[in-house]
Design a protein around this motif. Structure first.
Motif, short mmCIF file in Angstrom:
data_model
loop_
_atom_site.label_atom_id
_atom_site.label_comp_id
_atom_site.label_asym_id
_atom_site.label_seq_id
_atom_site.Cartn_x
_atom_site.Cartn_y
_atom_site.Cartn_z
N UNK A 395 0.84 -1.21 0.00
CA UNK A 395 0.00 0.00 0.00
C UNK A 395 0.87 1.26 0.00
N UNK A 396 0.32 2.32 -0.50
CA UNK A 396 1.08 3.57 -0.54
C UNK A 396 1.31 4.10 0.87
N UNK A 400 4.43 9.81 1.45
CA UNK A 400 5.51 9.24 0.64
C UNK A 400 6.77 9.00 1.47
N UNK A 401 6.58 8.45 2.67
CA UNK A 401 7.71 8.16 3.55
C UNK A 401 8.39 6.84 3.18
N UNK A 412 9.60 -10.16 16.55
CA UNK A 412 10.95 -9.72 16.22
C UNK A 412 11.26 -9.80 14.74
N UNK A 413 10.38 -10.42 13.96
CA UNK A 413 10.57 -10.55 12.51
C UNK A 413 9.76 -9.47 11.81
N UNK A 414 10.39 -8.73 10.93
CA UNK A 414 9.75 -7.62 10.24
C UNK A 414 9.40 -8.00 8.81
N UNK A 415 8.44 -7.29 8.19
CA UNK A 415 8.12 -7.55 6.79
C UNK A 415 9.30 -7.25 5.88
N UNK A 416 9.49 -8.06 4.84
CA UNK A 416 10.69 -7.96 4.00
C UNK A 416 10.31 -7.78 2.52
N UNK A 417 10.38 -6.54 2.03
CA UNK A 417 10.10 -6.32 0.61
C UNK A 417 11.36 -6.58 -0.22
N UNK A 418 11.18 -6.83 -1.49
CA UNK A 418 12.32 -6.99 -2.39
C UNK A 418 12.71 -5.63 -2.95
N UNK A 419 13.97 -5.44 -3.29
CA UNK A 419 14.40 -4.16 -3.87
C UNK A 419 13.60 -3.83 -5.13
N UNK A 420 13.22 -2.57 -5.24
CA UNK A 420 12.49 -2.13 -6.43
C UNK A 420 10.99 -2.20 -6.32
N UNK A 421 10.48 -2.76 -5.22
CA UNK A 421 9.03 -2.83 -5.06
C UNK A 421 8.47 -1.43 -4.81
N UNK A 422 7.38 -1.13 -5.47
CA UNK A 422 6.74 0.17 -5.28
C UNK A 422 6.28 0.30 -3.83
#
Length: 578
Positions: A395-396, A400-401, A412-422
């Protein structure tokens, strides 16, 4: 008739000792026998004594035998170095070229066979190892033709003529010794095997296959004994599945490349031994701080420094748990069989992604390079788990932070996006940082992030953190070990039980975080705890004392001369310590 025997071939490195053992053992494996082989070799390309000891049995074996039934010697040094292992009534098959000599009073029979001469008559003295296999076949009453399939696979790429020549060498060796034996047939008839098809592999092959089955598509590594076979296996196999292997300039580059590829979303790893792991420590810390999944294989060998590159040791334990500076979450796994090496490698990649931390899979030289019969692997057990890797649209973010890649969560585990994901943009840095990855030295943030990282691995759900063979409620002895000592301990247990001694056994597969709840109850009930390990300082015993106490009942059985434990060594020391 015998249900098992021990065979060894020895000579100078470069004389084809490895191929001799390979052809002999592979052929017997295909007949349905169980085998366990261990190579003693020098840390040089050519020269220096080397031998390959192979145990053949109608039942599963996972250890080297105490004694020796047949010794195949290509030089006098082989006899001098290994003669003490030969049992009374054993046999030495030696090349007549060096005029072999043995101690006759021991009751060992020497057959002086012209290995080199027969091979030279067929075209090249290099085939003397095949002549030796033929002589062995005669002693064991085996038909030479049973080796044809393996010879075809081994030498077929050199043409049909080469296969024919090698088979001739085997047959000539068998004919020569059959003539010698016509009036004194040996009693070394092997009981018939069950004929079942089983795999025959070293631990490194199982690790490499596990990595492939576990979804790995990139490996970065620098060659080092005894880990190189993992890289060599995947150089051949990985490109067939869309992956690649890069031989880096050093272990530092290998580890950081693996971190980078994992950050990009590709399951990646590296493999090395003690000296290489020392160089990787800073990068392993980077994996912990940036919470980037990383799997590192450590195939332990004799240390410190260059140490004993081709010899057995288990002395990296403390370094793998505590080697990095600072405090990071880390998981250390130690499979104890070739089968476990396959499954635990897959699990290592699952845990690395689920907990977003470095996972070190410990092997040792005996497990990594010892070749043994393996029951068919169950591929239905393979499950790929990628944790909180985000594979859908984000989600946006308000204003735009930046994305909270290091969000403080209960697990203790955080969400992990891949590089380049909007909408997934965030900072990545090796310095302390806030939830978005921006550098921060605030004391409150430091505590929050440290606590978050460290609570991730409070309880790691490895399917089987401890292999347990618990037969008695209150045993006289509880054996504890890790990695390759399991097979030898299992053999010792049956001997002690026959002497009226009650014995239990635990082999620890999850070294860190330590499985206290699994170990504590069985330690409490044992009269004596004997920790078996190949190092000088009792590292596993010390870890055990740190986590469960009971210092008064815990003793060590140690061996650190570069050789694996023999069953009799553990047996005798256990009785002395009772």
């Amino acid at each position: 008739m015998v249900n098992q025997l021990s065979w060894k071939v020895g000579g100078q490195q470069g004389e084809g000792i490895e191929s001799t053992g390979e052809v002999f053992s592979t052929a017997l494996n295909r007949l349905g026998y169980y085998l366990y082989g261990y190579r003693h070799f020098s840390s040089r390309i050519k020269g220096g004594h080397t031998n390959n000891k192979i145990r053949v049995s109608t039942k599963e074996v996972r250890s080297i035998s105490d004694d020796l039934d047949i010794l195949v010697a290509f030089d006098q040094e082989t006899i001098d170095v290994n003669f003490h292992e030969i049992r009374k009534g054993g046999i030495v098959l030696a090349d007549a070229k060096f005029k072999p000599v043995i101690e006759e009073e021991k009751g060992v029979t020497l057959y002086s066979v012209p290995f080199t001469e027969i091979a030279a008559e067929l075209g090249t003295s290099l085939m003397k190892n095949m002549v030796a296999i033929g002589a062995t076949a005669a002693v064991l009453h085996l038909e030479p033709d049973l080796f044809h399939e393996v010879v075809q696979e081994t030498y077929g790429r050199k043409g049909a003529k080469m296969v024919e020549k090698n088979m001739q060498a085997i047959k000539k060796g068998a004919e020569y010794l059959t003539e010698e034996l016509q009036y004194k047939r040996t009693d070394l008839y092997l009981d018939e095997a069950d004929g079942k098809k089983r795999m025959f592999m070293i631990g490194n092959d199982a690790i490499a296959l596990g990595a492939l089955a576990g979804g790995v598509r990139f490996m970065a590594a620098y060659p080092i004994t005894p880990a190189s076979e993992i890289m060599e296996y995947l150089i051949d196999k990985l490109p067939k599945f869309g992956g690649t292997v890069i031989q880096t300039e050093d272990e530092i580059a290998a580890c950081t490349m693996a971190i980078g590829a994992n950050y990009a979303g590709t399951r990646s790893f590296t493999a090395s031994a003690g000296p290489g792991l020392s160089l990787m420590m800073e990068a392993i810390g980077l994996s912990g701080m940036t919470e980037t999944p990383l799997v590192v294989i450590d195939t332990q060998r004799g240390g410190p420094s260059t140490g004993l590159p081709t010899k057995q040791e288990q002395s990296d334990l403390m370094a793998m748990i505590y080697g990095t500076h600072g405090e990071i979450p880390k998981i250390v796994i130690a499979p104890s069989t070739v089968q476990e090496a396959f499954y635990d490698t897959i699990e290592a990649f699952n845990l690395a992604e689920e907990y977003q931390c470095p996972v070190i899979l410990l092997s040792d030289l005996q497990l990594s390079l010892g070749k043994q019969t393996v029951e068919p692997l169950d591929y239905s057990k393979i499950h790929i788990r990628r944790g909180k890797l985000i594979d859908n649209e984000l989600p946006e973010i308000e204003n735009k932070g930046y994305f909270k890649r290091y969000e403080v969560t209960k697990s203790g585990v955080s969400p992990r996006p891949l590089p380049g994901m909007k909408n997934g943009i965030h900072h990545v840095t090796g310095v302390e940082h806030d939830e978005t990855g921006k550098p921060s030295e605030k004391s409150s943030n430091r505590k929050d992030q440290m606590d978050k990282r460290l609570r991730k691995i409070k309880s790691v759900p490895l399917q089987m953190p401890v292999y347990k063979n618990i037969v008695h409620e209150h045993p006289d002895i509880l054996f504890i070990g890790f990695n390759s000592t399991r097979g030898t301990i299992d053999e010792v247990i049956s001997r002690l039980e026959n002497e009226g001694i009650k014995v239990n056994h635990a082999q620890i597969r999850l070294i860190h975080p330590f499985p206290i709840d699994e170990i504590m109850p069985i330690v409490e009930k044992a009269k004596k705890v004997l920790v078996v390990e190949n190092n000088a300082t009792g590292q596993l015993a010390n870890i055990l004392k740190m986590n469960v106490g009971y210092r008064g009942k815990i003793s060590s059985i140690l061996k650190y001369d570069g050789n694996p434990f023999l069953p009799n060594e553990i047996h005798m020391q256990a009785k002395e310590l009772l």
